[in-house]
Scaffold this active site. Sequence first.
Site, PDB file in Angstrom:
ATOM      1  N   HIS A 131       0.836  -1.208   0.000  1.00  0.00           N
ATOM      2  CA  HIS A 131       0.000   0.000   0.000  1.00  0.00           C
ATOM      3  C   HIS A 131       0.865   1.251   0.000  1.00  0.00           C
ATOM      4  O   HIS A 131       1.795   1.369   0.798  1.00  0.00           O
ATOM      5  CB  HIS A 131      -0.909   0.013   1.235  1.00  0.00           C
ATOM      6  N   HIS A 132       0.563   2.142  -0.920  1.00  0.00           N
ATOM      7  CA  HIS A 132       1.221   3.457  -0.986  1.00  0.00           C
ATOM      8  C   HIS A 132       0.154   4.537  -1.013  1.00  0.00           C
ATOM      9  O   HIS A 132      -0.421   4.832  -2.059  1.00  0.00           O
ATOM     10  CB  HIS A 132       2.049   3.594  -2.274  1.00  0.00           C
ATOM     11  N   GLU A 133      -0.138   5.123   0.132  1.00  0.00           N
ATOM     12  CA  GLU A 133      -1.033   6.291   0.151  1.00  0.00           C
ATOM     13  C   GLU A 133      -0.154   7.518  -0.055  1.00  0.00           C
ATOM     14  O   GLU A 133       0.790   7.743   0.695  1.00  0.00           O
ATOM     15  CB  GLU A 133      -1.776   6.366   1.489  1.00  0.00           C
ATOM     16  N   GLU A 176     -10.196   2.075  -8.068  1.00  0.00           N
ATOM     17  CA  GLU A 176     -11.439   2.494  -7.411  1.00  0.00           C
ATOM     18  C   GLU A 176     -12.159   3.425  -8.395  1.00  0.00           C
ATOM     19  O   GLU A 176     -12.623   2.975  -9.432  1.00  0.00           O
ATOM     20  CB  GLU A 176     -11.093   3.150  -6.074  1.00  0.00           C
ATOM     21  N   HIS A 226      -6.423   3.772  -5.896  1.00  0.00           N
ATOM     22  CA  HIS A 226      -7.650   4.384  -5.383  1.00  0.00           C
ATOM     23  C   HIS A 226      -7.539   5.885  -5.616  1.00  0.00           C
ATOM     24  O   HIS A 226      -6.446   6.413  -5.777  1.00  0.00           O
ATOM     25  CB  HIS A 226      -7.841   4.053  -3.907  1.00  0.00           C
ATOM     26  N   GLU A 227      -8.685   6.546  -5.675  1.00  0.00           N
ATOM     27  CA  GLU A 227      -8.724   7.950  -6.113  1.00  0.00           C
ATOM     28  C   GLU A 227      -7.902   8.092  -7.395  1.00  0.00           C
ATOM     29  O   GLU A 227      -7.014   8.922  -7.514  1.00  0.00           O
ATOM     30  CB  GLU A 227      -8.206   8.921  -5.031  1.00  0.00           C
ATOM     31  N   GLU A 282     -16.078   1.793   1.460  1.00  0.00           N
ATOM     32  CA  GLU A 282     -15.641   2.642   2.571  1.00  0.00           C
ATOM     33  C   GLU A 282     -16.702   3.658   2.990  1.00  0.00           C
ATOM     34  O   GLU A 282     -16.800   4.009   4.159  1.00  0.00           O
ATOM     35  CB  GLU A 282     -14.333   3.352   2.224  1.00  0.00           C
TER      36      GLU A 282
HETATM   37  C1  NOJ Z   1      -8.993   5.888   0.399  1.00  0.00           C
HETATM   38  C2  NOJ Z   1      -9.089   4.501  -0.127  1.00  0.00           C
HETATM   39  O1  NOJ Z   1     -10.203   4.379  -0.971  1.00  0.00           O
HETATM   40  C3  NOJ Z   1      -9.165   3.569   1.045  1.00  0.00           C
HETATM   41  O2  NOJ Z   1      -9.359   2.241   0.593  1.00  0.00           O
HETATM   42  C4  NOJ Z   1      -7.918   3.695   1.871  1.00  0.00           C
HETATM   43  O3  NOJ Z   1      -8.044   2.889   3.015  1.00  0.00           O
HETATM   44  C5  NOJ Z   1      -7.696   5.140   2.304  1.00  0.00           C
HETATM   45  N1  NOJ Z   1      -7.782   6.004   1.189  1.00  0.00           N
HETATM   46  C6  NOJ Z   1      -6.341   5.333   2.977  1.00  0.00           C
HETATM   47  O4  NOJ Z   1      -5.316   5.140   2.049  1.00  0.00           O
HETATM   48 CA    CA Z   2     -11.622   6.286  -2.008  1.00  0.00          CA
END
Ligand code: NOJ
Ligand code: CA
Length: 700
Positions: free
Chosen positions: A389-391, A488, A469-470, A494
């Site tokens: 995971h890379h936010e 996504e 995502h986003e 969520e």
């Molecule tokens: C939004 C993502 O849609 C979600 O799945 C994720 O847990 C959060 N961002 C944090 O990265």
């Molecule tokens: Ca999202």
Amino acid sequence: MNRRTILMGMTAASALLAAGPAFAQTNGPLEVSSPGGVLSVRLSFGEANIQKGIPTYEVRRFGRPVVSPSKLGFRFADAPLLAPDMEVTGVERRSVDNTWEQPWGEKRFIRNHFNELAVTLTETTALKRRMKVVFRVYDDGIGLRYELPDQANLKDVLITEELTEFRFAEDATAWWIPARQPNRYEYNYNTTPLNDVFMAHTPVTMRTEDGLHISIHEAALVDYAAMVLRRTGKHAFQADLTPWSDGIRVRAKTPFVTPWRTLQIADTAGGLITSYLILNLNEPNALGDVSWVEPGKYVGVWWEMHLGTGSWGSGPKHSANTANVKRYIDFAAKHGFKGVLVEGWNVGWDGDWYRDGGDAFLFAQAYPDFDLPELARYGQARGVRLIGHHETAGNVTRYESQLAAALDLYEKHGVRAVKTGYVADAGQIQRVDEKGVVRREYHDGQFMARHHLHVVKEAAKRKISINPHEPIKDTGLRRTYPNWIAREGARGQEYNAWGNPGNPPEHAAILPFTRMLGGPMDYTPGVFDLLNTKRENRDTRVETTLAKELALYVILYSPIQMACDLPEHYEARMAPFQFIKDVVTDWEDTIVLNAEIGDYVTIARKARKNADWFLGALTDETGRMLSVDLGFLDANQTYKAQIYRDGPKADFTSDPYDMEILEGLVTSQTRLALRLAAGGGQAIRFTPASAADRRKLKSI
Ligand code: NOJ
Ligand code: CA
């Protein structure tokens, strides 16, 4: 003379129908029809109140107008408009009919059957600039794109406007979400007359009064800005390209091609789902052997953070700690899941990470209580891989500067898929320009189109798949880059944890006809604790029945499907959990049995690896009876049907858990009555019946 050559088979070869310089130097209309004569496109100049000399196209279906004459062309920052005073200086035609195979997908073999008209237009005025407009006409839709060749008077191009219009011939009901808004694609869908749409993300899907279903989108969005639809008049829209922060829409150098502007057109809502136009208009696989791209199911350290019982950041609630991740790995191994997603494992989540612009994220440094090498080893010993995971919090320049190291680290530990994230304050992406100035960019402009593909290509070098995502919207690039495994790009599960409001019951009855026409979505179905009992103030819940939560695995196609709830919530309901364990994520074929956008949909899919079929049906807030014919099953086979359906008391508001699980024998002759409760659904697995099944079970 019939010079038409049809090539069948698995090659990507195409046949030239007619080409060359032997065209009349006139601006008379040019036409092309689809192979079955269903659709036709006509290119002409300056018709129907449009300035003389401007190229326009129109689309007819069985002779009836669908799109009235609509403009084509460009406006540039530093050069005259490219559209008026153009004449035809080249016409090429060809027909293609071939079939290609998806490495993974909702359908294995896809037929690509179209007639193409490519028209070169040259200015009659001094600059003599040229552009080519290419129309690919299928029975189920059209693609049109521009090609700007290398030429003396058009080199570096700054597009400030694409003039492409879509003037619909009649009114319709439209399903759409607003564009240029802070929450990107994460809005509940509007259902309105076409004339109430203002700025909308594509796919925009509509149904005309006499039942024609049309969806506008684009294919192969590469190094260009996303096309948003802006309404300009009665039933009329123009392509509005998402701008860079300086107002320029697209920066390019000739030669270049634009993405395809697409119209999928079908008699039924289901016909949109089984149209493969978007994939067909994308380039073939550019990565070669992609056997390392792995469809499958996963669980993850995720829902607990959304419920608020765990945290991404460090401290007493930190979810991504070694012991907790081992608990998920054990659960995954026990129940046959191949992946465990772990969010909040790396340094940078403390504080208000997204309002602070993600400037603390370190993508290659774990929190001290998360032992990456040990967990990778522990998982692999049990047949389970970590999912990375890379936010980024939208801080793209920062992420790109660490990308190689971040992917190298995951590659070293056997991670084969990474979920990325671009949650950003007001939806704004951060870019640092060449002069070191921080710029705010849209999530769907050319800058992000480039960024996402860059990440996907870097990941491919390390045999890693990417699930953003986003994201930027899906335009079928999974065909060219099969490691772009899902994304996504709509309201996912969520929102049922913290959304205000959450996803209404009709949401899953709209997604298949809108967002998902672009490609697979990582919706993350499978909440079993539908009342969110672990959330502190219990102010939210999931507005489905349990049976509908199961149906989502079949309806919302993705090659990777999460079982998103906490292990203890599955352990409390093992009987329905069996369906999630059994359902597959890679399909030989997809059949839509019935559908009305926003109301209900039933889809059957055949597993790729064995003879099983799965069926999902779901409804909005209205309970209904649907009757389905099982004619899709192999006629020489008796099947065991394992049915997970709403019980007699089920209702998403008052009794979401009431469910019946039953088994019986069916054949291709069987007609099934599906009873769907309000907000409900049904999920069925069909598997060839064994001798014991035949003795034990009754026919349904
Ligand atoms: C939004 C993502 O849609 C979600 O799945 C994720 O847990 C959060 N961002 C944090 O990265
Ligand atoms: Ca999202």
